[in-house]
Design an enzyme around this catalytic site. Sequence first.
Site, PDB file in Angstrom:
ATOM      1  N   LYS A   1       4.368  -1.760  -1.359  1.00  0.00           N
ATOM      2  CA  LYS A   1       5.814  -2.481  -1.988  1.00  0.00           C
ATOM      3  C   LYS A   1       5.786  -3.940  -1.899  1.00  0.00           C
ATOM      4  O   LYS A   1       6.164  -4.539  -2.829  1.00  0.00           O
ATOM      5  CB  LYS A   1       6.828  -1.833  -0.860  1.00  0.00           C
ATOM      6  CG  LYS A   1       7.373  -0.302  -1.185  1.00  0.00           C
ATOM      7  CD  LYS A   1       7.977   0.224   0.122  1.00  0.00           C
ATOM      8  CE  LYS A   1       8.075   1.693  -0.247  1.00  0.00           C
ATOM      9  NZ  LYS A   1       8.701   2.285   0.737  1.00  0.00           N
TER      10      LYS A   1
ATOM     11  N   GLN B   1      10.789   2.215   6.816  1.00  0.00           N
ATOM     12  CA  GLN B   1       9.725   3.072   6.283  1.00  0.00           C
ATOM     13  C   GLN B   1       9.919   4.528   7.047  1.00  0.00           C
ATOM     14  O   GLN B   1       9.548   4.586   8.232  1.00  0.00           O
ATOM     15  CB  GLN B   1       8.241   2.419   6.299  1.00  0.00           C
ATOM     16  CG  GLN B   1       7.338   3.476   5.995  1.00  0.00           C
ATOM     17  CD  GLN B   1       7.638   3.561   4.080  1.00  0.00           C
ATOM     18  OE1 GLN B   1       7.724   2.661   3.496  1.00  0.00           O
ATOM     19  NE2 GLN B   1       7.539   4.785   3.972  1.00  0.00           N
TER      20      GLN B   1
ATOM     21  N   ASP C   1      17.365   1.307  -0.232  1.00  0.00           N
ATOM     22  CA  ASP C   1      16.884   2.982  -0.161  1.00  0.00           C
ATOM     23  C   ASP C   1      17.716   3.761  -0.491  1.00  0.00           C
ATOM     24  O   ASP C   1      17.816   4.751  -0.817  1.00  0.00           O
ATOM     25  CB  ASP C   1      16.191   3.105   1.195  1.00  0.00           C
ATOM     26  CG  ASP C   1      14.654   3.166   1.017  1.00  0.00           C
ATOM     27  OD1 ASP C   1      14.395   3.080  -0.045  1.00  0.00           O
ATOM     28  OD2 ASP C   1      14.215   3.094   2.224  1.00  0.00           O
TER      29      ASP C   1
END
Length: 307
Positions: free
Chosen positions: A67, A111, A134
């Site tokens: 990422k 994460q 997200d």
Amino acid sequence: MLTNKSFLLKTEMNQKSNLLLGKIVSSDITQKLSSSIKDLKNKNIIPKLAAILVGDNPASKIYIKNKSKFFVKNGCESETFNFSSDSNQSEIISCIKQLNNDDSIHGILVQLPLPKSFDDSIILETITPKKDVDGFHPYNVGKLFSGNPQFIPCTPHGIIKILDYYKINTSGKNCVVIGRSNIVGKPMFALLSQKFETGNATVTMCHSRTNNLRHHTLNADIVVCAIGIPNFLKGNMIKKGSVIIDVGINRIVENSAKKSYKIVGDVDFESVINIASHLTPVPGGVGPMTIAMLLYNTVSSAKLNNT
Ligand code: NDP
């Protein structure tokens, strides 16, 4: 009559033409984002992601590294905040609170999966909804389900972008989503069933307790498979001409492979490819879209928070 060689070539060409290539759609999206990134730069704003990594799960480390590289490659920034698995949850929460108030940060992600001793919901709910790139905060989940999304979870959003790009009509279609996770299955259900241009489908959500899954998949015009079982969906479970979206990323041992393993999806490519009208390959299908949509959400956040 076709020779063996020309038959193989024909099959190969057919296969290529019915593949939905996320890597192409992802390039198209980053290309379109580049002018927004340039405009922001002219105002001295560089879209920046803060990624929180807890513990030393090797897959999570690779995802974060990829990422970060992707952001830098596209003229944005990314900073990783590392915590060991024996850190106190309150340390992570206070880091998130600082990032919430830091104007140079436009997107915050944690994460997943977190090590078992941490409470995912408490941590995710600490992220301010306006930097929740997200799309996992209950505020953003609620916005999506009420038909007025702010940040859409990256993987299902990427799937919608693939369907758009390849002009696959979803309106009035029977769609089956296999898997009901918060990160893929449930938001996918929400997106396909909304009154959106790529939506308006009749969606059935299946999971491990679904009776006679094959009955549902055989009736589906579009199947999204997100369960984490290698090669699970077989050709004899789908309707001729259906569109099959393979979300799975599974590592299986293969001694002949360079790295002693290979990545396969949840769909049995060989048996599905000649029955489906379209199929996302693994790798190169849904995977590249997730990261592109993270960039998309972070750039949107930078624009939103600076107007
Ligand atoms: P989860 O493990 O969170 O959820 C799996 C879902 O599959 C559950 O709802 C489970 O049902 C259901 N399921 C399990 N077995 C069956 C079965 N035999 N029949 C029907 N349903 C079943 O998975 P995720 O959604 O996080 O991930 C799914 C896959 O997608 C994984 O391979 C993951 O690596 C991949 N993935 C890929 C991404 C990408 O960028 N391409 C991003 C995210 C995930 P139940 O709820 O009843 O347990």
